[in-house]
Design a protein around this motif. Structure first.
Motif, PDB file in Angstrom:
ATOM      1  N   ALA A 121       0.825   5.651  -0.517  1.00  0.00           N
ATOM      2  CA  ALA A 121       0.130   6.913  -0.779  1.00  0.00           C
ATOM      3  C   ALA A 121       0.569   7.365  -2.169  1.00  0.00           C
ATOM      4  O   ALA A 121       1.724   7.158  -2.549  1.00  0.00           O
ATOM      5  CB  ALA A 121       0.499   7.947   0.269  1.00  0.00           C
ATOM      6  N   SER A 154      -4.789   5.490  -0.409  1.00  0.00           N
ATOM      7  CA  SER A 154      -3.612   4.695  -0.725  1.00  0.00           C
ATOM      8  C   SER A 154      -3.882   3.906  -1.987  1.00  0.00           C
ATOM      9  O   SER A 154      -5.028   3.667  -2.347  1.00  0.00           O
ATOM     10  CB  SER A 154      -3.286   3.714   0.406  1.00  0.00           C
ATOM     11  OG  SER A 154      -2.901   4.392   1.564  1.00  0.00           O
ATOM     12  N   LEU A 171       0.856  -1.192   0.000  1.00  0.00           N
ATOM     13  CA  LEU A 171       0.000   0.000   0.000  1.00  0.00           C
ATOM     14  C   LEU A 171       0.887   1.237   0.000  1.00  0.00           C
ATOM     15  O   LEU A 171       1.778   1.361   0.841  1.00  0.00           O
ATOM     16  CB  LEU A 171      -0.879   0.033   1.261  1.00  0.00           C
ATOM     17  CG  LEU A 171      -2.126  -0.808   1.253  1.00  0.00           C
ATOM     18  CD1 LEU A 171      -2.786  -0.768   2.631  1.00  0.00           C
ATOM     19  CD2 LEU A 171      -3.100  -0.350   0.188  1.00  0.00           C
TER      20      LEU A 171
END
Length: 62
Positions: free
Chosen positions: A29, A46, A27
């Motif tokens: 951003a 994300s 994951l």
């Protein structure tokens, strides 16, 4: 395309057309890999990347 709203500590099921090649999931951003300062520290959106054994990610849709 995978686009649910998943909260902290909630589970989500993900499918892939190349599931046999996936060795890990990451994951990130959206700005984490393109900026020298990670402005994605606060909770927020994300992107989920599924990687193969060589670390090559699948294509992501935004």
């Amino acid at each position: 395309m995978f686009n649910p709203s998943v909260g902290c500590h909630e589970k989500a099921t993900v499918g892939s057309s190349t599931a046999n090649d996936v060795t890990r999931a990451v994951l990130l951003a959206p700005t984490a890999s393109t900026h020298s300062v990670d402005t994605g520290q606060p909770p927020g959106c994300s992107m989920l990347f599924l990687l193969d054994e060589e670390g090559v990610p699948g294509a992501a849709a935004v």
